[in-house]
Design an enzyme around this catalytic site. Structure first.
Site, PDB file in Angstrom:
ATOM      1  N   GLY A 253       0.820  -1.221   0.000  1.00 35.54           N
ATOM      2  CA  GLY A 253       0.000   0.000   0.000  1.00 35.54           C
ATOM      3  C   GLY A 253       0.847   1.261   0.000  1.00 35.54           C
TER       4      GLY A 253
ATOM      5  N   TYR B 117      -7.970 -17.713   3.728  1.00 31.28           N
ATOM      6  CA  TYR B 117      -7.325 -16.564   3.078  1.00 31.28           C
ATOM      7  C   TYR B 117      -7.425 -16.695   1.561  1.00 31.28           C
ATOM      8  CZ  TYR B 117      -3.742 -13.412   1.292  1.00 31.28           C
ATOM      9  OH  TYR B 117      -3.085 -12.440   0.571  1.00 31.28           O
TER      10      TYR B 117
HETATM   11  N1  LIG Z   1       2.811  -9.743   1.097  1.00 30.43           N
HETATM   12  C1  LIG Z   1       2.383 -10.696   0.296  1.00 30.43           C
HETATM   13  O1  LIG Z   1       3.039 -11.753   0.119  1.00 30.43           O
HETATM   14  C2  LIG Z   1       1.112 -10.513  -0.470  1.00 30.43           C
HETATM   15  C3  LIG Z   1       0.893 -11.330  -1.605  1.00 30.43           C
HETATM   16  C4  LIG Z   1      -0.293 -11.171  -2.315  1.00 30.43           C
HETATM   17  C5  LIG Z   1      -1.235 -10.250  -1.917  1.00 30.43           C
HETATM   18  N2  LIG Z   1      -1.008  -9.485  -0.809  1.00 30.43           N
HETATM   19  C6  LIG Z   1      -2.060  -8.543  -0.408  1.00 30.43           C
HETATM   20  O2  LIG Z   1      -1.537  -7.233  -0.464  1.00 30.43           O
HETATM   21  C7  LIG Z   1      -2.246  -6.390   0.442  1.00 30.43           C
HETATM   22  C8  LIG Z   1      -1.246  -5.590   1.278  1.00 30.43           C
HETATM   23  O3  LIG Z   1      -0.449  -6.505   1.994  1.00 30.43           O
HETATM   24  P1  LIG Z   1       1.041  -6.162   2.481  1.00 30.43           P
HETATM   25  O4  LIG Z   1       1.873  -7.344   2.153  1.00 30.43           O
HETATM   26  O5  LIG Z   1       1.458  -4.826   2.018  1.00 30.43           O
HETATM   27  O6  LIG Z   1       0.786  -6.160   4.077  1.00 30.43           O
HETATM   28  P2  LIG Z   1       1.380  -5.225   5.260  1.00 30.43           P
HETATM   29  O7  LIG Z   1       2.778  -4.822   4.960  1.00 30.43           O
HETATM   30  O8  LIG Z   1       1.105  -5.997   6.500  1.00 30.43           O
HETATM   31  O9  LIG Z   1       0.457  -3.918   5.208  1.00 30.43           O
HETATM   32  C9  LIG Z   1      -0.899  -3.984   5.517  1.00 30.43           C
HETATM   33  C10 LIG Z   1      -1.481  -2.582   5.553  1.00 30.43           C
HETATM   34  O10 LIG Z   1      -2.871  -2.668   5.887  1.00 30.43           O
HETATM   35  C11 LIG Z   1      -3.136  -1.944   7.098  1.00 30.43           C
HETATM   36  N3  LIG Z   1      -4.172  -2.661   7.851  1.00 30.43           N
HETATM   37  C12 LIG Z   1      -4.141  -3.955   8.259  1.00 30.43           C
HETATM   38  N4  LIG Z   1      -5.254  -4.245   8.954  1.00 30.43           N
HETATM   39  C13 LIG Z   1      -6.011  -3.118   8.985  1.00 30.43           C
HETATM   40  C14 LIG Z   1      -7.247  -2.775   9.573  1.00 30.43           C
HETATM   41  N5  LIG Z   1      -7.954  -3.663  10.294  1.00 30.43           N
HETATM   42  N6  LIG Z   1      -7.726  -1.522   9.404  1.00 30.43           N
HETATM   43  C15 LIG Z   1      -7.006  -0.612   8.698  1.00 30.43           C
HETATM   44  N7  LIG Z   1      -5.829  -0.868   8.118  1.00 30.43           N
HETATM   45  C16 LIG Z   1      -5.330  -2.104   8.268  1.00 30.43           C
HETATM   46  C17 LIG Z   1      -1.761  -1.913   7.825  1.00 30.43           C
HETATM   47  O11 LIG Z   1      -1.609  -0.825   8.728  1.00 30.43           O
HETATM   48  P3  LIG Z   1      -1.964  -0.964  10.317  1.00 30.43           P
HETATM   49  O12 LIG Z   1      -1.386  -2.270  10.773  1.00 30.43           O
HETATM   50  O13 LIG Z   1      -1.381   0.237  10.949  1.00 30.43           O
HETATM   51  O14 LIG Z   1      -3.458  -0.961  10.368  1.00 30.43           O
HETATM   52  C18 LIG Z   1      -0.835  -1.707   6.621  1.00 30.43           C
HETATM   53  O15 LIG Z   1      -0.854  -0.359   6.214  1.00 30.43           O
HETATM   54  C19 LIG Z   1      -3.152  -7.318   1.252  1.00 30.43           C
HETATM   55  O16 LIG Z   1      -4.458  -7.255   0.729  1.00 30.43           O
HETATM   56  C20 LIG Z   1      -2.564  -8.712   1.009  1.00 30.43           C
HETATM   57  O17 LIG Z   1      -3.530  -9.718   1.107  1.00 30.43           O
HETATM   58  C21 LIG Z   1       0.141  -9.591  -0.084  1.00 30.43           C
END
Ligand SMILES: NC(=O)c1ccc[n+]([C@@H]2O[C@H](COP(=O)([O-])OP(=O)(O)OC[C@H]3O[C@@H](n4cnc5c(N)ncnc54)[C@H](OP(=O)(O)O)[C@@H]3O)[C@@H](O)[C@H]2O)c1
Length: 267
Positions: free
Chosen positions: A19, A157
């Site tokens: 994000g 998931y």
């Molecule tokens: N990393 C991977 O391997 C991967 C692969 C495929 C798809 N994705 C998808 O990509 C997206 C982003 O993931 P990421 O890897 O960037 O994860 P990340 O680094 O953990 O970031 C998650 C973001 O979402 C926010 N967030 C989480 N829970 C929340 C809540 N209840 N309310 C408001 N904000 C919330 C977090 O901030 P706060 O904790 O401060 O709320 C953070 O800004 C997700 O949809 C994930 O499923 C990830």
């Protein structure tokens, strides 16, 4: 295809990981941002870094999107602040791995709420003014796992990311000719905090690939969103995974993904 200039872009989960990279990418193209996440300090840190580097306006809204009526509250907050949203990026998501039966029930509920329900509610709310203005984009973040028919060890998931992909494809067709377009981006394994919070670091999928770069995902997402592309999978390896996932017989693809979902033995 006409891209949207000087848009106001709301990004859920815009404080870190994928994000934050998407936020930087939009800012680098001159768009103003509204970032939403729970941790206020990290959110403000992200906003001040982006606005001092690119000179854009970056608003922050600290909120738990799993809270009661969170989507409505976020929409109200944005409207009351006199802001409008031209591009909605539904990026915030949670993951959970391990046995479904032994997993924590309330964590699972929040994950499904955030990944599917809140994403749909926000889309529904922010879509209305976009349709009136005949201008807008919805960018939803799914995962390459959505291309597989299911996977053990993260059953719920994977199913939630199926929802995001199927919803986005259907929505994109519904929106044809309205001036609003919907895109689904499906990244592969990416080394962000997600890996730790979802307890996914032991999985073959993460150990084999080494992880995609968030900057590359963001660049692909930005282009696809501006061009109104319906679906996109960033990276060659992930494109192959997505292709394998859709191959018939799907039972074979299921076994490939079951293998990738397992714990990798240390040599
Ligand atoms: N990393 C991977 O391997 C991967 C692969 C495929 C798809 N994705 C998808 O990509 C997206 C982003 O993931 P990421 O890897 O960037 O994860 P990340 O680094 O953990 O970031 C998650 C973001 O979402 C926010 N967030 C989480 N829970 C929340 C809540 N209840 N309310 C408001 N904000 C919330 C977090 O901030 P706060 O904790 O401060 O709320 C953070 O800004 C997700 O949809 C994930 O499923 C990830």
């Amino acid at each position: 295809m006409k891209s949207i200039d000087r848009a106001s872009v709301l990004i859920t989960g815009g404080s870190k990981g994928i994000g934050l990279a998407i936020a930087r990418e939009f800012a680098s193209h001159g768009h103003n941002l509204i970032l939403v996440a729970r941790d206020r300090d990290r959110l403000e840190q992200a906003a001040s870094t982006i606005s001092s580097r690119f000179g854009n306006s970056v608003e922050t809204i600290a909120m738990d999107l799993c809270g009661e009526n969170a989507a409505e509250q976020l929409f109200e907050t944005v409207c009351q602040a006199g802001l409008s949203v031209d591009i909605l990026v539904n990026n915030a998501g949670a993951g959970m791995t391990g046995s479904f039966a032994r997993g924590d029930g309330s964590r699972m509920t929040n994950m499904l709420k955030l990944n599917m329900l809140v994403l749909s509610q926000l889309t529904h709310l922010f879509l209305q003014p976009m349709l009136v203005r005949k201008r807008g984009r919805i960018l939803n973040i799914s995962s390459v796992v959505a291309y597989f028919s299911g996977a053990p060890n993260w059953s719920a998931y994977v199913a939630s990311k199926h929802y995001v992909l199927a919803f986005g494809k259907g929505l994109a067709r519904e929106l044809k000719g309205t001036g609003v377009m919907a895109t689904v981006v499906s990244p592969g394994p990416t080394k962000t905090d997600f890996v730790k919070t979802a307890d996914a670091s032991h999985m073959r999928a993460y150990q084999i690939t080494g992880g995609s770069s968030v900057e590359k995902i963001a660049a692909v997402a930005y282009r696809a969103c501006q061009n109104g592309k319906v679906t996109v999978v960033p990276g060659v390896f992930n494109k192959i995974l997505a292709f394998l996932g859709e191959l018939h017989p799907r039972a074979v693809a299921f076994e490939v993904f079951a293998f990738l979902s397992q714990k990798k033995e240390q040599s």
